[in-house]
Scaffold this motif. Sequence first.
Motif, PDB file in Angstrom:
ATOM      1  N   ARG A 198       5.060  -0.617   7.883  1.00 43.06           N
ATOM      2  CA  ARG A 198       5.432  -0.004   6.699  1.00 43.06           C
ATOM      3  C   ARG A 198       6.792  -0.317   6.322  1.00 43.06           C
ATOM      4  O   ARG A 198       7.825  -0.336   7.408  1.00 43.06           O
ATOM      5  N   VAL A 199       7.405  -0.932   5.187  1.00 46.04           N
ATOM      6  CA  VAL A 199       8.549  -1.093   4.640  1.00 46.04           C
ATOM      7  C   VAL A 199       9.335   0.256   4.274  1.00 46.04           C
ATOM      8  O   VAL A 199       8.937   0.957   3.471  1.00 46.04           O
ATOM      9  N   LEU A 205       1.560  -7.691  17.587  1.00 48.11           N
ATOM     10  CA  LEU A 205       0.285  -6.823  17.929  1.00 48.11           C
ATOM     11  C   LEU A 205       0.754  -5.355  17.700  1.00 48.11           C
ATOM     12  O   LEU A 205       1.742  -4.980  17.487  1.00 48.11           O
ATOM     13  N   PRO A 206      -0.203  -4.395  17.706  1.00 40.23           N
ATOM     14  CA  PRO A 206      -0.040  -2.850  17.411  1.00 40.23           C
ATOM     15  C   PRO A 206       1.220  -2.541  18.872  1.00 40.23           C
ATOM     16  O   PRO A 206       1.245  -3.213  19.995  1.00 40.23           O
ATOM     17  N   GLY A 207       2.236  -2.062  18.312  1.00 38.14           N
ATOM     18  CA  GLY A 207       3.392  -1.317  19.401  1.00 38.14           C
ATOM     19  C   GLY A 207       4.644  -2.402  19.109  1.00 38.14           C
ATOM     20  O   GLY A 207       5.429  -1.801  19.554  1.00 38.14           O
ATOM     21  N   ILE A 208       4.428  -3.391  18.605  1.00 36.07           N
ATOM     22  CA  ILE A 208       5.739  -4.160  18.509  1.00 36.07           C
ATOM     23  C   ILE A 208       6.659  -3.674  17.477  1.00 36.07           C
ATOM     24  O   ILE A 208       6.189  -3.006  16.523  1.00 36.07           O
ATOM     25  N   VAL A 223      10.906   0.338  12.801  1.00 32.35           N
ATOM     26  CA  VAL A 223       9.421   0.341  12.524  1.00 32.35           C
ATOM     27  C   VAL A 223       8.569  -0.217  13.505  1.00 32.35           C
ATOM     28  O   VAL A 223       9.006  -1.044  14.124  1.00 32.35           O
ATOM     29  N   GLN A 224       7.224  -0.134  13.426  1.00 28.82           N
ATOM     30  CA  GLN A 224       6.242  -0.387  14.274  1.00 28.82           C
ATOM     31  C   GLN A 224       5.207  -0.804  13.799  1.00 28.82           C
ATOM     32  O   GLN A 224       4.768  -0.103  12.882  1.00 28.82           O
ATOM     33  N   VAL A 225       4.351  -1.864  14.564  1.00 29.63           N
ATOM     34  CA  VAL A 225       3.301  -2.504  14.059  1.00 29.63           C
ATOM     35  C   VAL A 225       2.151  -1.313  14.424  1.00 29.63           C
ATOM     36  O   VAL A 225       2.180  -0.905  15.416  1.00 29.63           O
ATOM     37  N   THR A 226       1.310  -0.753  13.682  1.00 23.97           N
ATOM     38  CA  THR A 226       0.293   0.377  13.948  1.00 23.97           C
ATOM     39  C   THR A 226      -0.770  -0.325  14.847  1.00 23.97           C
ATOM     40  O   THR A 226      -1.037  -1.579  14.899  1.00 23.97           O
ATOM     41  N   ARG A 227      -1.489   0.607  15.347  1.00 27.62           N
ATOM     42  CA  ARG A 227      -2.912   0.230  15.791  1.00 27.62           C
ATOM     43  C   ARG A 227      -3.705  -0.248  15.032  1.00 27.62           C
ATOM     44  O   ARG A 227      -4.554  -1.241  15.122  1.00 27.62           O
ATOM     45  N   GLY A 258       0.911  -1.281   0.018  1.00 28.56           N
ATOM     46  CA  GLY A 258       0.109  -0.091   0.021  1.00 28.56           C
ATOM     47  C   GLY A 258       0.866   1.418  -0.073  1.00 28.56           C
ATOM     48  O   GLY A 258       1.972   1.358  -0.209  1.00 28.56           O
ATOM     49  N   ASP A 259       0.165   2.300   0.135  1.00 24.38           N
ATOM     50  CA  ASP A 259       0.718   3.502   0.179  1.00 24.38           C
ATOM     51  C   ASP A 259       2.003   3.778   1.374  1.00 24.38           C
ATOM     52  O   ASP A 259       1.744   2.988   2.354  1.00 24.38           O
ATOM     53  N   ALA A 260       3.057   4.329   1.083  1.00 25.28           N
ATOM     54  CA  ALA A 260       4.231   4.389   1.707  1.00 25.28           C
ATOM     55  C   ALA A 260       4.653   2.924   2.355  1.00 25.28           C
ATOM     56  O   ALA A 260       5.398   2.944   3.479  1.00 25.28           O
ATOM     57  N   GLY A 261       4.423   2.068   1.510  1.00 26.14           N
ATOM     58  CA  GLY A 261       5.025   0.632   1.817  1.00 26.14           C
ATOM     59  C   GLY A 261       4.359  -0.173   2.898  1.00 26.14           C
ATOM     60  O   GLY A 261       4.929  -0.907   3.514  1.00 26.14           O
ATOM     61  N   ARG A 262       3.147   0.192   2.949  1.00 25.28           N
ATOM     62  CA  ARG A 262       2.173  -0.514   3.945  1.00 25.28           C
ATOM     63  C   ARG A 262       2.112  -1.866   3.427  1.00 25.28           C
ATOM     64  O   ARG A 262       1.997  -2.357   2.185  1.00 25.28           O
ATOM     65  N   VAL A 263       2.397  -2.772   4.530  1.00 24.15           N
ATOM     66  CA  VAL A 263       2.273  -4.340   4.146  1.00 24.15           C
ATOM     67  C   VAL A 263       1.289  -4.748   5.340  1.00 24.15           C
ATOM     68  O   VAL A 263       1.450  -4.563   6.628  1.00 24.15           O
TER      69      VAL A 263
END
Length: 109
Positions: free
Chosen positions: A71-72, A37-40, A62-66, A20-25
């Motif tokens: 993002r890569v 989980l979020p915050g990892i 890099v962090q997993v979002t809520r 996705g946008d800005a490297g979203r996976v």
Amino acid sequence: MRFIPRTTDPEIVYGFAVVGDAGRVTDRAVLTALGWLPGIRLTVSCPEDRLILVREATDGSVQVTRAGFFRVPVRRRRRVGLLEGDRVLLVAHVGKKSLLIHPRPCSTD
């Protein structure tokens, strides 16, 4: 029809994602299997010219979002030629808390 390789190793989980946008996976099943989980926090590297390695790390940049994705970073995407809209194969190793991202997997058509 998509072909997803099967393995007898319960530590390996496969998935597909569209960047996705800005490297979203994101692939909820893969991230859940890894326990991300979020915050990892994660590190993202390119051990080979065509692969991206994502690993859990307390000092990761890099962090997993809520919303349950990560993002890569642009430098890693450029290194492997990964573009927004590209389909990628995800191969997770649950025990090692690691994920390989294979840009532009081979088609089975």
